[in-house]
Write a protein that holds these residues in place. Structure first.
Motif, PDB file in Angstrom:
ATOM      1  N   UNK A 175       0.820  -1.208   0.000  1.00  0.00           N
ATOM      2  CA  UNK A 175       0.000   0.000   0.000  1.00  0.00           C
ATOM      3  C   UNK A 175       0.851   1.252   0.000  1.00  0.00           C
ATOM      4  N   UNK A 176       1.937   1.247   0.750  1.00  0.00           N
ATOM      5  CA  UNK A 176       2.829   2.402   0.776  1.00  0.00           C
ATOM      6  C   UNK A 176       3.543   2.567  -0.560  1.00  0.00           C
ATOM      7  N   UNK A 177       3.922   1.451  -1.177  1.00  0.00           N
ATOM      8  CA  UNK A 177       4.582   1.529  -2.475  1.00  0.00           C
ATOM      9  C   UNK A 177       3.638   2.060  -3.545  1.00  0.00           C
ATOM     10  N   UNK A 178       2.386   1.607  -3.510  1.00  0.00           N
ATOM     11  CA  UNK A 178       1.436   1.983  -4.557  1.00  0.00           C
ATOM     12  C   UNK A 178       0.693   3.268  -4.252  1.00  0.00           C
ATOM     13  N   UNK A 179       0.832   3.785  -3.021  1.00  0.00           N
ATOM     14  CA  UNK A 179       0.073   4.956  -2.640  1.00  0.00           C
ATOM     15  C   UNK A 179      -1.411   4.670  -2.608  1.00  0.00           C
ATOM     16  N   UNK A 180      -1.783   3.443  -2.249  1.00  0.00           N
ATOM     17  CA  UNK A 180      -3.182   3.033  -2.267  1.00  0.00           C
ATOM     18  C   UNK A 180      -3.655   2.537  -0.915  1.00  0.00           C
ATOM     19  N   UNK A 181      -4.982   2.437  -0.773  1.00  0.00           N
ATOM     20  CA  UNK A 181      -5.592   1.991   0.485  1.00  0.00           C
ATOM     21  C   UNK A 181      -6.384   0.702   0.306  1.00  0.00           C
ATOM     22  N   UNK A 182      -6.425   0.168  -0.895  1.00  0.00           N
ATOM     23  CA  UNK A 182      -7.188  -1.039  -1.215  1.00  0.00           C
ATOM     24  C   UNK A 182      -6.204  -2.019  -1.835  1.00  0.00           C
ATOM     25  N   UNK A 183      -5.723  -2.973  -1.037  1.00  0.00           N
ATOM     26  CA  UNK A 183      -4.614  -3.824  -1.469  1.00  0.00           C
ATOM     27  C   UNK A 183      -5.098  -5.261  -1.630  1.00  0.00           C
ATOM     28  N   UNK A 184      -4.871  -5.821  -2.806  1.00  0.00           N
ATOM     29  CA  UNK A 184      -5.329  -7.168  -3.137  1.00  0.00           C
ATOM     30  C   UNK A 184      -4.117  -8.058  -3.386  1.00  0.00           C
ATOM     31  N   UNK A 185      -4.072  -9.186  -2.664  1.00  0.00           N
ATOM     32  CA  UNK A 185      -2.975 -10.132  -2.794  1.00  0.00           C
ATOM     33  C   UNK A 185      -3.568 -11.532  -2.955  1.00  0.00           C
ATOM     34  N   UNK A 186      -2.976 -12.327  -3.813  1.00  0.00           N
ATOM     35  CA  UNK A 186      -3.396 -13.709  -3.976  1.00  0.00           C
ATOM     36  C   UNK A 186      -2.594 -14.631  -3.076  1.00  0.00           C
ATOM     37  N   UNK A 187      -3.195 -15.760  -2.704  1.00  0.00           N
ATOM     38  CA  UNK A 187      -2.483 -16.728  -1.872  1.00  0.00           C
ATOM     39  C   UNK A 187      -3.016 -18.131  -2.167  1.00  0.00           C
ATOM     40  N   UNK A 188      -2.125 -19.110  -2.304  1.00  0.00           N
ATOM     41  CA  UNK A 188      -2.590 -20.486  -2.553  1.00  0.00           C
ATOM     42  C   UNK A 188      -3.091 -21.129  -1.257  1.00  0.00           C
ATOM     43  N   UNK A 189      -4.030 -22.055  -1.403  1.00  0.00           N
ATOM     44  CA  UNK A 189      -4.550 -22.790  -0.251  1.00  0.00           C
ATOM     45  C   UNK A 189      -4.663 -24.247  -0.646  1.00  0.00           C
ATOM     46  N   UNK A 190      -4.375 -25.142   0.303  1.00  0.00           N
ATOM     47  CA  UNK A 190      -4.266 -26.576  -0.009  1.00  0.00           C
ATOM     48  C   UNK A 190      -5.587 -27.171  -0.481  1.00  0.00           C
ATOM     49  N   UNK A 191      -6.696 -26.690   0.077  1.00  0.00           N
ATOM     50  CA  UNK A 191      -7.995 -27.217  -0.348  1.00  0.00           C
ATOM     51  C   UNK A 191      -8.374 -28.556   0.256  1.00  0.00           C
TER      52      UNK A 191
END
Length: 838
Positions: free
Chosen positions: A49-65
């Motif tokens: 968020x600090x790098x992008x100057x944004x307040x809405x940060x989306x990150x992907x993450x794998x899950x075993x399922x």
């Protein structure tokens, strides 16, 4: 710049964080009811968020399922990808951020069996081959045991693999080990340099250290920069102290030069010229006359003059009398001139006799024709007036576009101008013998440098008249004739010159500024001139604030062209929304301090306080920073890249335009229910497009706008809609606004009917980049604007051999109408033959 298609080229940087830090992060998680994954994810998202100057940060993450015990030992691919979106708005503490991350993560776990591809299909985001949908950054915490796969007689251990690929922009993978946190940051090498990634990992460690020490720290208080890096961006790259005549005004520095080189030619216009002594004496006589009319310190005087010797004499005279000049371009609409007269409060306007009728009548404003004063001025003293203005006195007020629908006057003092001119004198090595070709309108602040830099350096100003400065063919001839050794122009003008066939001059030193310089244009220019500088600066910080000489290296030919480092006695900061300095490579808003910062906006204390803020980094009391609204980033070498705007202000052909001002005038038309104006890139240049809701014709709106706006602010295309597109939350959806259809309508096409119409239609098709143009097609409705109109006039002169005034295209904007005007001029220029005697 992101490639149009992902190449998946990548590299990895190892990550090693101490066991002590890991244990403190685990303790923080236990106290907040969050897992180590949530704690690390929260810190990583804060960094992003600090790098992008944004307040809405989306990150992907794998899950075993493998959510059921029955499937844990089955062979097969159960893994899925979760999209984790965290809200960082409101400057929360990290403790509050963790709660938000926990809520978002647990919500994602509840729906983890929804396949990622199903999510994409349902949401239907705008797809691109250049990046993955929904997220471009992956985070993984490996928590599986590492003892599997053991065989009798064999020891099994992990071996780091050096990946040469990257599925995403960034992928951070960590694991908790007995030695601490270990892992790697995988990055796309098309987007990131190794040094950037190394710095990013250092900043991540700093964030983790700070939140582990105090979970109540607010996001605004988290420092990414260490002491050395902070000293670099705040101090080392801002060591610009330099000597200049800080005690003198603009005219006083000129007077000293005139005393040194009295017989040198100072200014040239057409066939007339003045030496330094002659220019100084004539300006002195007019200055004494103005003093007698009440002009003194802080008194503003309007200048409504065509380009001429009288224009320069009048500017110097106003300054010598102690006053400040206000440029009033005679080409502006009467309504706009009337507003500027009222807003500036000038008691006096200097004109040429032929322009008396241009200045709107205004109570309390005297109009004085300077070219009709020769007898009265002959009786005035030729000596330099004593006293008058000081270095902190007002020198000029230049009006720029305003978001409220009215232009605003920027107040600049002598000290800032003298500093800038002294700095640029050294930058471009301006010296006696140089000739600067002045082509810019007085209402554009870069004219200050064009006119006064040579006069403060013992050089010569070669002034082009309005038609030659705006006509590509005439400008090409003037530059090719060797009239100047230094030329300053906007990128749009440089492109115009090159497209007109200018081959360049090895002796020419070129400055490009006023808008972003495209890399391909920089490369073309650099091949044709002896030296090239890219310069940057808003009117509010006195013309230019940074400069970069461009060589033949990576600055030219690809990516963003550097705008360089601050000029003398200027400080430049790249700050986040909390006014904290950002690291090299990270975008932020550009703030400018130092000697060039203007006083503010005339009669607008509220706006001045908003844009001119206290300088928290300066040692001197009362120092201010101007917040430019421009986005930029530091390069590792201490130079800057301009990245665009953080609002809806644009630059079109070098002129700064607040789109809100155009929208306000459009809404003033009774038939316009709603509207929005955008700048769209077309064929390498910015064009204004108006989107209008209402029953009205484009020609009527264009005429309405021309009543109060300069030509460069009139959109080149109008798109009529039933309603403006909105996002689901009711805001204007700018991405959904359609591109204008600039091609002529097939059902209305009328083929050219005469040889002149055929040639003109071909010229229009060439200039507007269209396949064909009909006899009744309107130049401006096809996307034409004033700069393209000069190309048409130039081609008409070249092909028909007639002098067609630029206004002819505005008065008759169709092929048929312009053809009639061309034929009329040709008939008028035919020789009159004697009558035939039978």
């Amino acid at each position: 710049p992101r490639p149009p298609m992902q190449t998946y080229r990548g590299a990895m940087v190892p990550v090693e964080l101490s066991l002590e830090l890991l244990e403190r992060l685990q303790a923080l998680g236990r106290s907040e009811g969050t897992t180590l994954f949530m704690t690390l994810l929260g810190a990583f998202q804060v960094l992003l968020g600090k790098y992008a100057g944004g307040e809405d940060v989306v990150v992907g993450s794998p899950i075993a399922g493998r959510t059921r015990g029955e499937v844990e030992e089955l062979i097969g691919f159960f893994a899925n990808t979760l999209v984790l979106r965290t809200d960082l708005s409101g400057n929360p503490s990290f403790r509050e951020t963790l709660r938000r991350v926990r809520e978002a993560t647990l919500g994602a776990y509840e729906h983890q069996e929804v396949p990622f591809e199903k999510l994409v299909a349902e949401l239907q985001p705008e797809r691109s081959l250049s990046h993955s949908p929904l997220f471009q950054v992956m985070f993984t915490l490996q928590n599986a045991g590492g003892g599997g796969g053991a065989l009798p007689g064999l020891n099994v251990s992990g071996v780091g693999a050096e990946l040469g690929t990257a599925q995403f922009d960034l992928s951070l993978t960590l694991a908790a080990t007995p030695q601490g946190l270990r892992g790697a940051l995988n990055y796309n090498t098309d987007l990131f340099e190794r040094g950037t990634v190394d710095r990013m990992l250092g900043h991540l460690e700093r964030v983790l250290e700070q939140v582990a020490a105090d979970a109540d720290v607010r996001l605004s208080q988290l420092e990414l920069l260490g002491e050395a890096e902070r000293a670099l961006v705040l101090e080392a790259w801002n060591r610009t102290e330099g000597e200049y005549p800080a005690e003198a005004c603009i005219h006083q520095v000129f007077e000293r030069q005139a005393a040194r080189t009295p017989d040198a030619v100072a200014i040239v216009f057409e066939d007339a010229s003045l030496t330094y002594a002659e220019l100084n004496a004539r300006a002195n006589r007019l200055a004494h006359h103005l003093r007698g009319r009440g002009v003194g310190p802080e008194v503003r005087v309007g200048i409504c003059l065509e380009r001429s010797l009288e224009m320069v004499i009048s500017l110097l005279a106003v300054l010598k009398a102690g006053g400040a000049y206000v440029p009033l371009d005679p080409g502006l609409p009467a309504e706009r001139l009337a507003y500027m007269l009222d807003d500036s409060g000038v008691p006096l306007v200097l004109v040429q006799a032929a322009l008396r009728g241009t200045v709107p009548a205004h109570e309390g404003v005297e109009v004085l024709a300077v070219d009709a004063l020769s007898e009265r001025l002959a009786a005035e003293p030729a000596e330099n007036p004593a006293g008058g203005a000081g270095p902190d006195s007002l020198a000029y007020v230049i009006y720029t576009s305003g978001s409220t629908g009215r232009p605003k006057g920027v107040m600049n003092a002598h000290r800032g101008v003298v500093n800038l001119l002294w700095s640029m004198r050294g930058t471009v090595a301006m010296a006696p013998g140089d000739r600067l070709l002045a082509i810019t309108t007085l209402a554009f602040d870069i004219s200050v440098l064009e006119l006064f830099l040579p006069l403060l350096s013992g050089a010569r100003v070669e002034i082009l008249d309005r038609s030659a400065a705006s006509d590509p063919a005439l400008l090409r001839e003037a530059v090719a004739a060797g009239a100047g050794t230094v030329l300053q122009a906007t990128p749009a003008t440089w492109r115009l010159l090159l497209d007109a066939g200018w081959e360049g001059a090895e002796s020419l030193r070129a400055l490009s500024g006023g808008e972003a310089l495209p890399a391909e244009l920089a490369a073309r220019l650099r091949e044709r001139v002896g030296a090239l500088w890219n310069v940057y600066g808003p009117t509010e910080t006195t013309i230019w604030s940074t400069a970069q000489q461009l060589g033949a290296g990576p600055d030219v030919g690809r990516g963003h062209v550097s705008i360089g480092a601050p000029v003398a006695n200027t400080r430049v900061y790249v700050l986040d929304r909390f006014l904290s300095p950002v690291p090299a490579g990270v975008p932020g808003e550009l703030y400018i301090g130092g000697a060039g910062v203007a006083r503010g906006y005339l009669g607008r204390p509220g706006l001045s306080a908003e844009k001119f803020v206290p300088d928290p980094f300066a040692a001197e009391p009362g120092a201010r920073l101007y917040r430019t609204g421009d986005l930029a980033r530091w390069r590792p070498d201490g130079t800057l890249e301009f990245l665009g705007r953080n609002d809806h202000q644009v630059k079109v052909r070098g002129f700064r335009i607040e789109l809100g001002e155009i929208e306000a005038v459009l809404r003033g038309h009774g038939s316009v229910a709603d509207c929005v104006v955008m700048a769209r890139a077309e064929a390498g240049e910015q064009r204004l497009v108006a989107y209008v809701v209402g029953g009205v014709e484009a020609a009527e709106l264009r005429a309405h706008l021309r009543e109060s706006l300069p030509e460069y602010m009139v959109p080149s295309a109008f798109v009529f809609l039933d309603a403006l597109p909105l996002t689901p939350n009711g805001k204007l959806d700018r991405k959904a606004l359609p591109a204008p259809e600039l091609a002529p309508a097939e059902d209305r096409y009328v083929a050219p009917r005469t040889p002149v119409e055929e040639v003109l239609a071909g010229i229009w098709a060439e200039v507007l980049r269209l396949e064909r143009v009909g006899a009744n097609d309107n130049f401006f409705e096809l996307g034409g604007h004033s700069l393209l109109a000069t190309r048409v006039v130039s081609r008409v002169r070249e092909l028909f051999g007639v002098e067609l005034p630029l206004r002819a295209l505005f008065e008759g904007p169709t092929v048929a109408e312009l053809a009639g005007r061309v034929e009329e001029i040709r008939r008028a220029e035919l020789p009159v033959l004697p009558p035939v005697v039978p």
